[in-house]
Design a protein around this motif. Sequence first.
Motif, PDB file in Angstrom:
ATOM      1  N   ILE A   1      -9.137  11.549  -1.315  1.00  0.00           N
ATOM      2  CA  ILE A   1      -8.263  12.727  -1.345  1.00  0.00           C
ATOM      3  C   ILE A   1      -8.264  13.408   0.026  1.00  0.00           C
TER       4      ILE A   1
ATOM      5  N   SER B   1      -8.626  12.029   2.902  1.00  0.00           N
ATOM      6  CA  SER B   1      -7.779  11.216   3.772  1.00  0.00           C
ATOM      7  C   SER B   1      -6.300  11.442   3.450  1.00  0.00           C
ATOM      8  N   ASP B   2      -5.989  11.474   2.157  1.00  0.00           N
ATOM      9  CA  ASP B   2      -4.599  11.695   1.738  1.00  0.00           C
ATOM     10  C   ASP B   2      -4.080  13.033   2.261  1.00  0.00           C
ATOM     11  N   LEU B   3      -4.908  14.067   2.140  1.00  0.00           N
ATOM     12  CA  LEU B   3      -4.493  15.404   2.602  1.00  0.00           C
ATOM     13  C   LEU B   3      -4.238  15.399   4.108  1.00  0.00           C
ATOM     14  N   TRP B   4      -5.060  14.701   4.820  1.00  0.00           N
ATOM     15  CA  TRP B   4      -4.913  14.613   6.275  1.00  0.00           C
ATOM     16  C   TRP B   4      -3.599  13.907   6.611  1.00  0.00           C
ATOM     17  N   GLU B   5      -3.370  12.775   5.965  1.00  0.00           N
ATOM     18  CA  GLU B   5      -2.136  12.006   6.242  1.00  0.00           C
ATOM     19  C   GLU B   5      -0.906  12.810   5.842  1.00  0.00           C
ATOM     20  N   HIS B   6      -1.024  13.523   4.735  1.00  0.00           N
ATOM     21  CA  HIS B   6       0.100  14.332   4.252  1.00  0.00           C
ATOM     22  C   HIS B   6       0.448  15.421   5.272  1.00  0.00           C
TER      23      HIS B   6
ATOM     24  N   ASP C   1       2.137  13.958   8.243  1.00  0.00           N
ATOM     25  CA  ASP C   1       3.515  13.631   7.878  1.00  0.00           C
ATOM     26  C   ASP C   1       4.388  14.885   7.880  1.00  0.00           C
TER      27      ASP C   1
ATOM     28  N   ARG D   1       8.235  20.037   8.554  1.00  0.00           N
ATOM     29  CA  ARG D   1       8.233  20.913   7.379  1.00  0.00           C
ATOM     30  C   ARG D   1       7.361  22.137   7.648  1.00  0.00           C
TER      31      ARG D   1
ATOM     32  N   GLU E   1       1.646  21.216  -5.763  1.00  0.00           N
ATOM     33  CA  GLU E   1       2.378  20.539  -6.836  1.00  0.00           C
ATOM     34  C   GLU E   1       1.749  19.176  -7.146  1.00  0.00           C
ATOM     35  N   ARG E   2       1.358  18.459  -6.086  1.00  0.00           N
ATOM     36  CA  ARG E   2       0.737  17.141  -6.305  1.00  0.00           C
ATOM     37  C   ARG E   2      -0.605  17.286  -7.034  1.00  0.00           C
TER      38      ARG E   2
END
Lengths: 117, 206
Positions: free
Chosen positions: B34, B36-41, B44, B50, B61-62
């Motif tokens: 998670i 890592s995902d937050l970092w990539e998000h 992005d 944005r 929301e996710r």
Amino acid sequence: MRRKKGALLPLEIDILVAASQARTSGDGWIHGFRLAKAMSGDGGRLTAHGTLYKALGRLSAAGLLDDRWEDPDAALAEGRPRRRLYQINGNGLAALARARAEAAASAGATTPRIAPT
Amino acid sequence: MRTDDLGARFAQYWVRVYTSRLPLDDAADRRNEIRSDLWEHRIDAIQAGRSRLRHNLDVIERVLSGIPADLSWRRGIQQSHRRLDTGDPMTTQQTIPRSTAALIAVASLGIVAPFPFLALLGTGLKAQERLWILGSVALAAILAGGLALRLRTRRPVLSTLLLAVGAFAPSSAWFWLPPVYLVTAAIIIVAVFTARNEPIVHATGT
């Protein structure tokens, strides 16, 4: 309702499609966020964390995806957290082909046939 | 890159909650994934231009829409480790009754609890008397919550019920405010699903 053994959920099919595209276009190893991004299309909603990572875990456990943590040095060099990488394997490609064939067959079965004139 | 955005902090808080008291490897894998995902998000979002607000809302929301899957994943991990520990399959039928009992008790309490206070507050009590009642409610909630946290490991079911009582206390006093009920419901859901019914890690060599 329990799903049929071996049957894939739509989300799992989407993941396998995105993973197979990654395999075609590169070395095939892809991380969770990139998969979510690929599945969402341009500007679409990203799959929820819980839904995505639970499905990835399920596909790995079922032997349809291989997974590994990347080399910590690579992440350190780029100053970011380590990524968990996934790659579709032969079992995953076969399962995807089966799912596509079943979808095509069921679509064919529901399409009204037109009698030749 | 900032990872201390509100959305990321909320996501990391939530992942700590639902991976608490799970086997270390499973918990660490999920937390790192998670993170890592937050970092990539975030990267992005920056690349796509944005706004921070929009990005935070996307992350929240996710997180929220994934909560049922997170809780289901947690239960799956717990059950698989119980099977490894005991050698016996832990079926769904065996695990449902405790949670169901707790949920029924909590739901019953939620329906019943507001009525005495409705009656009390509507009988022309003086302001000071109302203050005493509300103070007692707050004190009861704090005591119930504190005791629940002390008993969390040893008596998970009792702890869950106490947390529910503590969470419902504000609802009984501020029964007209939907946000209070929503917070109450959130606390109860987390309390029920994070309750550990059986020890996961057994001491060895004893």
